[in-house]
Design an enzyme around this catalytic site. Structure first.
Site, PDB file in Angstrom:
ATOM      1  N   GLN A  75      39.373  79.038  57.657  1.00 56.02           N
ATOM      2  CA  GLN A  75      40.435  78.046  57.761  1.00 56.02           C
ATOM      3  C   GLN A  75      41.745  78.674  58.245  1.00 56.02           C
ATOM      4  O   GLN A  75      42.831  78.403  57.721  1.00 56.02           O
ATOM      5  CB  GLN A  75      40.625  77.350  56.416  1.00 56.02           C
ATOM      6  N   SER A  76      41.650  79.498  59.263  1.00 55.20           N
ATOM      7  CA  SER A  76      42.810  80.217  59.774  1.00 55.20           C
ATOM      8  C   SER A  76      43.819  79.295  60.451  1.00 55.20           C
ATOM      9  O   SER A  76      43.493  78.595  61.416  1.00 55.20           O
ATOM     10  CB  SER A  76      42.353  81.276  60.776  1.00 55.20           C
ATOM     11  N   ASN A  77      45.058  79.311  59.950  1.00 56.20           N
ATOM     12  CA  ASN A  77      46.146  78.584  60.606  1.00 56.20           C
ATOM     13  C   ASN A  77      46.503  79.245  61.933  1.00 56.20           C
ATOM     14  O   ASN A  77      46.833  78.565  62.905  1.00 56.20           O
ATOM     15  CB  ASN A  77      47.383  78.558  59.705  1.00 56.20           C
TER      16      ASN A  77
END
Length: 357
Positions: A75-77
């Protein structure tokens, strides 16, 4: 500090707002809390990586890259914002995602930032935990070069001296905003992970002789490791700016007591902090970074870490898209829902009768 010397593509919505959090301050009984809204940078729902990418993507364009690749957790921004700016600039984007949590539910694997990665047209490849992600990116870059492409590698979090320039610039912006309203900032607090945000802030604030101490709330590594990473990058950033050896080791402070059981793994205090900000200020935090950082700030307020009459700024690093990858883990239950059962025909007639003249 002449930031204008460095290539930059301006696409962030700057300056981001600096707002008081009056209801939260009242609920906690002081100090005066402020929030620097770097969730409002404008790129694919915003976030701190946008500032870094202004400089990183300018460097990529200067090197005539036609492809960018970067890595992060599922879930990398950072991955989401990289995919967005690559789309805007017409570059091919490869996202390498490492499984750092072991979660396998569909919302986490396919919703939130992952959905947006794909929506922006990036190619997403998944890797198991403890993969050497730098080596994985270099391997892919070699394949791309062999295919005649010109790849540009962006490190995880955009955290190198080029990317950190974005937060040197943010430090200058924040000091100008504070001066404009006569605000004396006693502390600046934010989430620290890949080190670039804190390194840039420390370098910028020291270079300006601002006297504003920075406290990073760690979300991944133990304190000694986190502080070492930030310090080394801050020194590299100062060197990149030709500022010399201006950053002292004492300028780099991280509190890593709020990580919980690991990176990206929810904690009760994070869930409470996310809910509290949503209910008191109408602000959405994220489960991995700003939620844990706010949990740390709230706990430190309770412990008397800050004077009641002081002014504390919380830098919101964005990431609310990640909330949609954690629906079950945020602990929302039916008791928080308004029950709207359908009316029967009798009930509808009774309502109409009440309005009959």
């Amino acid at each position: 500090m002449r930031i204008s010397r460095f290539p930059r593509i301006r696409f962030a919505h700057l300056p981001t707002p600096l707002e008081p959090m009056k209801r939260l301050s009242e609920q906690l009984g002081g100090p005066r809390l402020w929030i620097k809204r770097d969730d409002c940078t404008g790129l694919s729902s915003g976030g701190n990586k946008t500032r870094k990418l202004e400089f990183l993507m300018a460097d990529a364009v200067a090197q005539k890259a036609d492809t960018v690749l970067t890595q992060g957790a599922t879930q990398s921004n950072h991955a989401r914002q990289t995919a967005a700016i690559a789309a805007k600039l017409g570059l091919v984007c490869h996202i390498l995602l490492e499984d750092r949590t072991g979660f396998s539910d569909p919302a986490y694997m396919m919703n939130g930032n992952v959905l947006l990665d794909r929506l922006h047209g990036a190619t997403v490849t998944r890797y198991p935990n403890d993969t050497d992600m730098a080596a994985a990116m270099e391997e892919l870059a070699t394949q791309l070069r062999d295919d005649g492409k010109r790849p540009y590698i962006i490190p995880g979090g955009g955290s190198n001296p080029i990317g950190a320039l974005g937060y040197v610039n943010a430090a200058m912006e924040l000091v100008a905003q504070a001066d404009d309203r006569g605000l004396v900032i006693d502390h600046l607090v934010h989430a620290t992970g890949s080190a670039g945000t804190q390194a840039g802030l420390v370098t910028g604030l020291v270079g300006l002789h601002s006297g504003i101490p920075v406290l990073g709330i760690g979300v991944r590594a133990p304190r000694e490791k986190q502080e070492s990473a930030v310090y080394n990058l801050a020194r590299g950033t100062a060197e990149h700016l030709d500022l010399g050896d201006i950053v002292g080791r004492e300028e780099v402070v991280a509190n890593c007591e709020y990580v919980g059981t690991g990176y990206g793994l929810p904690t009760d205090s994070m869930v409470e902090a996310v809910g509290l900000l949503a209910r008191t200020e109408g602000i959405l935090l994220d489960p991995v970074y700003s939620g844990k950082a706010m949990a740390g700030l709230i706990d430190l307020v309770h412990k008397g870490r800050f004077k009641k009459d002081s002014d504390v700024v919380f830098l919101h690093t964005g990431g609310s898209a990640g909330l949609f990858g954690y629906p079950q883990k945020l602990g929302l239950s039916e008791r928080n829902e308004l029950s709207l059962r359908p009316r029967t025909g009798i009930e509808r007639r009774e309502v109409n009768a009440e309005h009959t003249v």
